[in-house]
Design a protein around this motif. Sequence first.
Motif, PDB file in Angstrom:
ATOM      1  N   SER A  19       1.789   3.677  -3.059  1.00 14.78           N
ATOM      2  CA  SER A  19       2.698   2.756  -2.197  1.00 14.78           C
ATOM      3  C   SER A  19       2.659   1.384  -3.087  1.00 14.78           C
ATOM      4  O   SER A  19       3.962   0.756  -3.102  1.00 14.78           O
ATOM      5  CB  SER A  19       2.190   2.420  -0.937  1.00 14.78           C
ATOM      6  OG  SER A  19       2.285   3.369  -0.085  1.00 14.78           O
ATOM      7  N   ILE A  20       1.878   0.913  -3.643  1.00 11.03           N
ATOM      8  CA  ILE A  20       1.906  -0.114  -4.719  1.00 11.03           C
ATOM      9  C   ILE A  20       2.732   0.179  -5.773  1.00 11.03           C
ATOM     10  O   ILE A  20       3.681  -0.976  -6.166  1.00 11.03           O
ATOM     11  CB  ILE A  20       0.142  -0.568  -5.169  1.00 11.03           C
ATOM     12  CG1 ILE A  20      -0.411  -1.028  -4.226  1.00 11.03           C
ATOM     13  CG2 ILE A  20       0.450  -1.533  -6.016  1.00 11.03           C
ATOM     14  CD1 ILE A  20      -2.098  -1.181  -4.500  1.00 11.03           C
ATOM     15  N   LEU A  21       2.884   1.253  -6.180  1.00 10.88           N
ATOM     16  CA  LEU A  21       3.827   1.660  -7.319  1.00 10.88           C
ATOM     17  C   LEU A  21       5.204   1.525  -6.624  1.00 10.88           C
ATOM     18  O   LEU A  21       6.123   1.052  -7.476  1.00 10.88           O
ATOM     19  CB  LEU A  21       3.561   2.904  -7.653  1.00 10.88           C
ATOM     20  CG  LEU A  21       4.313   3.508  -8.831  1.00 10.88           C
ATOM     21  CD1 LEU A  21       4.452   2.638 -10.061  1.00 10.88           C
ATOM     22  CD2 LEU A  21       3.960   5.119  -9.081  1.00 10.88           C
ATOM     23  N   THR A  22       5.271   1.872  -5.445  1.00 12.47           N
ATOM     24  CA  THR A  22       6.532   1.822  -4.873  1.00 12.47           C
ATOM     25  C   THR A  22       7.111   0.417  -4.774  1.00 12.47           C
ATOM     26  O   THR A  22       8.214   0.015  -4.883  1.00 12.47           O
ATOM     27  CB  THR A  22       6.656   2.550  -3.272  1.00 12.47           C
ATOM     28  OG1 THR A  22       6.273   3.820  -3.436  1.00 12.47           O
ATOM     29  CG2 THR A  22       7.970   2.211  -2.670  1.00 12.47           C
ATOM     30  N   TYR A  23       6.066  -0.447  -4.441  1.00 14.54           N
ATOM     31  CA  TYR A  23       6.319  -1.947  -4.071  1.00 14.54           C
ATOM     32  C   TYR A  23       6.801  -2.541  -5.314  1.00 14.54           C
ATOM     33  O   TYR A  23       7.713  -3.314  -5.496  1.00 14.54           O
ATOM     34  CB  TYR A  23       5.278  -2.779  -3.431  1.00 14.54           C
ATOM     35  CG  TYR A  23       5.415  -4.158  -3.407  1.00 14.54           C
ATOM     36  CD1 TYR A  23       6.294  -5.020  -2.743  1.00 14.54           C
ATOM     37  CD2 TYR A  23       4.490  -4.805  -4.406  1.00 14.54           C
ATOM     38  CE1 TYR A  23       6.415  -6.165  -2.876  1.00 14.54           C
ATOM     39  CE2 TYR A  23       4.846  -6.129  -4.493  1.00 14.54           C
ATOM     40  CZ  TYR A  23       5.722  -6.879  -3.550  1.00 14.54           C
ATOM     41  OH  TYR A  23       5.622  -8.306  -3.651  1.00 14.54           O
TER      42      TYR A  23
ATOM     43  N   SER B 231       7.331   7.754  -4.962  1.00 12.37           N
ATOM     44  CA  SER B 231       6.966   6.115  -5.068  1.00 12.37           C
ATOM     45  C   SER B 231       7.908   5.648  -5.920  1.00 12.37           C
ATOM     46  O   SER B 231       8.132   4.345  -5.826  1.00 12.37           O
ATOM     47  CB  SER B 231       5.752   6.321  -5.600  1.00 12.37           C
ATOM     48  OG  SER B 231       5.346   6.767  -7.080  1.00 12.37           O
ATOM     49  N   ILE B 232       8.493   6.091  -7.190  1.00 10.33           N
ATOM     50  CA  ILE B 232       9.435   5.552  -8.067  1.00 10.33           C
ATOM     51  C   ILE B 232      10.791   5.567  -7.573  1.00 10.33           C
ATOM     52  O   ILE B 232      11.254   4.415  -7.619  1.00 10.33           O
ATOM     53  CB  ILE B 232       9.460   6.409  -9.499  1.00 10.33           C
ATOM     54  CG1 ILE B 232       8.045   6.128 -10.042  1.00 10.33           C
ATOM     55  CG2 ILE B 232      10.817   5.774 -10.396  1.00 10.33           C
ATOM     56  CD1 ILE B 232       7.988   7.067 -11.305  1.00 10.33           C
TER      57      ILE B 232
ATOM     58  N   GLY C  40      11.770   6.087  -4.420  1.00 10.01           N
ATOM     59  CA  GLY C  40      11.992   5.373  -2.934  1.00 10.01           C
ATOM     60  C   GLY C  40      11.991   3.863  -3.300  1.00 10.01           C
ATOM     61  O   GLY C  40      12.813   3.020  -2.802  1.00 10.01           O
ATOM     62  N   GLY C  41      11.145   3.395  -4.417  1.00  9.75           N
ATOM     63  CA  GLY C  41      11.124   1.794  -4.823  1.00  9.75           C
ATOM     64  C   GLY C  41      12.245   1.343  -5.343  1.00  9.75           C
ATOM     65  O   GLY C  41      13.040   0.536  -4.993  1.00  9.75           O
ATOM     66  N   VAL C  42      13.022   2.243  -6.304  1.00  8.65           N
ATOM     67  CA  VAL C  42      14.239   2.079  -6.803  1.00  8.65           C
ATOM     68  C   VAL C  42      15.651   1.952  -5.912  1.00  8.65           C
ATOM     69  O   VAL C  42      16.069   0.907  -5.669  1.00  8.65           O
ATOM     70  CB  VAL C  42      14.715   3.036  -7.790  1.00  8.65           C
ATOM     71  CG1 VAL C  42      16.203   3.003  -8.364  1.00  8.65           C
ATOM     72  CG2 VAL C  42      13.774   2.887  -8.905  1.00  8.65           C
ATOM     73  N   PHE C  43      15.268   2.911  -4.899  1.00 10.66           N
ATOM     74  CA  PHE C  43      16.601   2.788  -4.037  1.00 10.66           C
ATOM     75  C   PHE C  43      16.483   1.557  -3.026  1.00 10.66           C
ATOM     76  O   PHE C  43      17.434   0.906  -2.472  1.00 10.66           O
ATOM     77  CB  PHE C  43      16.800   4.242  -3.173  1.00 10.66           C
ATOM     78  CG  PHE C  43      17.480   5.285  -3.927  1.00 10.66           C
ATOM     79  CD1 PHE C  43      18.627   4.881  -4.549  1.00 10.66           C
ATOM     80  CD2 PHE C  43      16.551   6.340  -4.442  1.00 10.66           C
ATOM     81  CE1 PHE C  43      19.351   6.108  -5.524  1.00 10.66           C
ATOM     82  CE2 PHE C  43      17.281   7.296  -5.082  1.00 10.66           C
ATOM     83  CZ  PHE C  43      18.672   7.183  -5.701  1.00 10.66           C
ATOM     84  N   MET C  44      15.026   1.418  -2.621  1.00 14.06           N
ATOM     85  CA  MET C  44      14.892   0.247  -1.744  1.00 14.06           C
ATOM     86  C   MET C  44      15.297  -0.932  -2.370  1.00 14.06           C
ATOM     87  O   MET C  44      15.571  -1.998  -1.829  1.00 14.06           O
ATOM     88  CB  MET C  44      13.312   0.304  -1.533  1.00 14.06           C
ATOM     89  CG  MET C  44      13.126  -0.592  -0.336  1.00 14.06           C
ATOM     90  SD  MET C  44      13.736   0.115   1.401  1.00 14.06           S
ATOM     91  CE  MET C  44      13.672  -1.367   2.479  1.00 14.06           C
TER      92      MET C  44
END
Length: 289
Positions: free
Chosen positions: A176-180, A110-111, A113-117
């Motif tokens: 997924s909210i954390l990812t976003y 989540s962390i 994946g969000g950073v690289f996205m």
Amino acid sequence: MKRLQLPHWLTDTIYTITGILFSGFALKSFLVPNNFFDGGVTGISLLVHELYHINIAYVIIIANIPFIVMGAFQINKTFAFKTVAAVIGLGLCLLYMPYPAMTSDKLLVSIFGGVFMGIGVGLAIRGGCALDGIEVLALYTGKRISFTISEIILGINIIIFLIAAIKLGLPTALYSILTYYTASRTINFVIEGLEEYTGVTIISGENAAIKEQLVLTMGKGITVYKGERGFLKDSFDVSQPVDIIFTVVTRLEVRRLRNLVHDIDPKAFVFTSTIKEAAGGVLKKRARH
């Protein structure tokens, strides 16, 4: 010596290609293998991929087409052309780049994946295009209803995460909210960078000394507004003229400025505000793409 200046089209291309590679890495190495989601069109694409098992590369391209068409009318055709090329590039990257699955730890996914996205989408924006068309939709819709762009994006994402919670479980939706959230904060950081500017307003009876230190010690440009200070509860009719100082610094310089002002006048009234874009004057910041 003059610094080497790359043509704008070349720097835009480098930003876009790098953004595509980072976004592909986030999707194939973190989000897709672990059934995670993001917000926006990417989130919709991931949701369709999970529910109907259609290749994510094709879904992302097809899902972005309506928003690219909107972008041609709402922004300009150059933006739409760049976005078409970027989205197709991302699709090809997802099809042919052999990204390995990095981890199955939900928190790490989540962390990071969000950073690289966020890095990927942010770099693409700096390259003058979009890998996610949700903001184009918000811009289009915002002109027709009374909601702000942020409220529209938030509403769309709430719907995405509610569907994810119902279909795939609440824990997946919450991660997924954390990812976003991580992705959105990273996008802001990539676009604005460490040089994100802060406007500082200073009201002090020692304004002459403060102006001198800001210009001669910190090398800052200042703007002076003529105002009045006083108007206290016990002496409302008593006031005196004062120079209100406004300057712009990077966020790394805010603490130094506060200390400088405090040394001159501990009672000075200082407040700051975030500035999204700043150019011209004595600022040395290079142009954003």
